[in-house]
Write a protein that holds these residues in place. Sequence first.
Motif, short mmCIF file in Angstrom:
data_model
loop_
_atom_site.label_atom_id
_atom_site.label_comp_id
_atom_site.label_asym_id
_atom_site.label_seq_id
_atom_site.Cartn_x
_atom_site.Cartn_y
_atom_site.Cartn_z
N GLU A 33 -3.58 -5.49 0.70
CA GLU A 33 -2.53 -6.34 0.72
C GLU A 33 -2.40 -6.77 2.12
OE1 GLU A 33 -0.99 -7.27 -1.51
OE2 GLU A 33 -1.83 -6.12 -3.23
N THR A 34 -1.81 -8.01 2.36
CA THR A 34 -1.67 -8.59 3.89
C THR A 34 -0.17 -8.83 4.19
OG1 THR A 34 -2.03 -10.71 2.88
CG2 THR A 34 -3.87 -9.61 3.80
N THR A 35 0.73 -9.09 3.16
CA THR A 35 1.98 -8.98 3.38
C THR A 35 2.78 -8.48 2.62
OG1 THR A 35 3.89 -10.68 3.97
CG2 THR A 35 1.95 -11.40 2.41
N LEU A 36 4.08 -8.05 2.80
CA LEU A 36 5.08 -7.63 1.94
C LEU A 36 6.11 -8.47 2.05
CD1 LEU A 36 4.59 -3.84 2.60
CD2 LEU A 36 4.17 -4.87 0.47
N ALA A 37 6.26 -9.55 3.01
CA ALA A 37 7.48 -10.13 2.94
C ALA A 37 8.01 -11.05 1.75
CB ALA A 37 7.37 -11.18 4.22
N GLY A 59 -5.41 2.80 4.06
CA GLY A 59 -5.78 1.65 4.45
C GLY A 59 -4.55 0.59 4.46
N SER A 60 -3.41 0.87 4.08
CA SER A 60 -2.37 0.07 4.23
C SER A 60 -1.09 0.57 4.97
CB SER A 60 -1.67 -0.26 2.75
OG SER A 60 -1.10 1.06 2.11
N SER A 66 4.63 -1.39 9.59
CA SER A 66 5.23 -2.94 10.64
C SER A 66 5.90 -3.80 9.82
CB SER A 66 3.75 -3.13 11.31
OG SER A 66 3.07 -3.90 10.07
N CYS A 67 6.19 -3.30 8.66
CA CYS A 67 6.82 -4.57 7.55
C CYS A 67 8.32 -4.78 8.32
CB CYS A 67 6.90 -4.38 6.34
SG CYS A 67 7.70 -3.07 5.73
N ALA A 109 2.23 -5.34 -5.11
CA ALA A 109 3.00 -5.83 -3.78
C ALA A 109 3.02 -7.34 -3.98
CB ALA A 109 2.20 -5.11 -2.72
N ASP A 110 2.01 -7.94 -4.65
CA ASP A 110 2.10 -9.39 -4.88
C ASP A 110 2.91 -9.96 -5.99
OD1 ASP A 110 0.50 -8.65 -6.89
OD2 ASP A 110 -1.23 -9.35 -6.17
#
Length: 251
Positions: A33-37, A59-60, A66-67, A109-110
Amino acid sequence: MIAADSSEPPPQPPVQPPVHPPLSVIVPVGPAETTLAPLLAELLLLPPGCEILLVDCPGSRELVQSCHPPESLLQCHQLRRLQAEQGRAVQMNLGARQARGRFVWFLHADSRLSPWLIEQLFEGLNNTPDGLHCFRLRFADDGQGPMSVNSTGAHLRTAWLGVPFGDQGFCLSRERFFALGGYDESAPYGEDHLLLWAARRRQMLLCYHRATLGTSARKYRQAGWGRLTLRYQFYWIKQALPQYWCLLRGR
């Protein structure tokens, strides 16, 4: 001549607000995953008072830490970050153990939500609290190949065979989840598929809602549409055959 009726209309009963049972949303965040926004923004569609559990893995961990959730989300809901070992089943089981809601809703998450989906979710939980709830799958346009075929295939598999997968948003009571044994942490893949078969053996009602739950198709772009589609079909059929045999033997 008819005199006008000057009497006041009878008082109307007050409109009762909809009942929203306590819900915990569990989001396992994998290393890819790259974003949770986007998901965090759409979780604002939930009624106030829900619990949101972001469960990371080695790994996440940095991504989850940082979100920056919207301030309005923090004002309306309880957001907690949990740390787990590697493995989606491990992450989801940890989230369910820590959850405080009566119901647990497992989202990727997506995942992408809509007001209609949230409405159908709570309507389903109120009408069938002992069921396993899921939604119609809709792939985003970030993949490769005819993803509408995959969406239609997931719909037919669920509607005709009663076999949804975890990216269709499994939601059930926390008590029922643990009665089913939770997610199999020893399975090399398909822990969501195995939970579904455990529910079928216990004759748990599958509640398949018409609202669509969006999901990313980027894996199909990375691995190739044909190759990944065939791989998934092989894996789920291979896993389903012994489960179906156990189901028949138990009847």
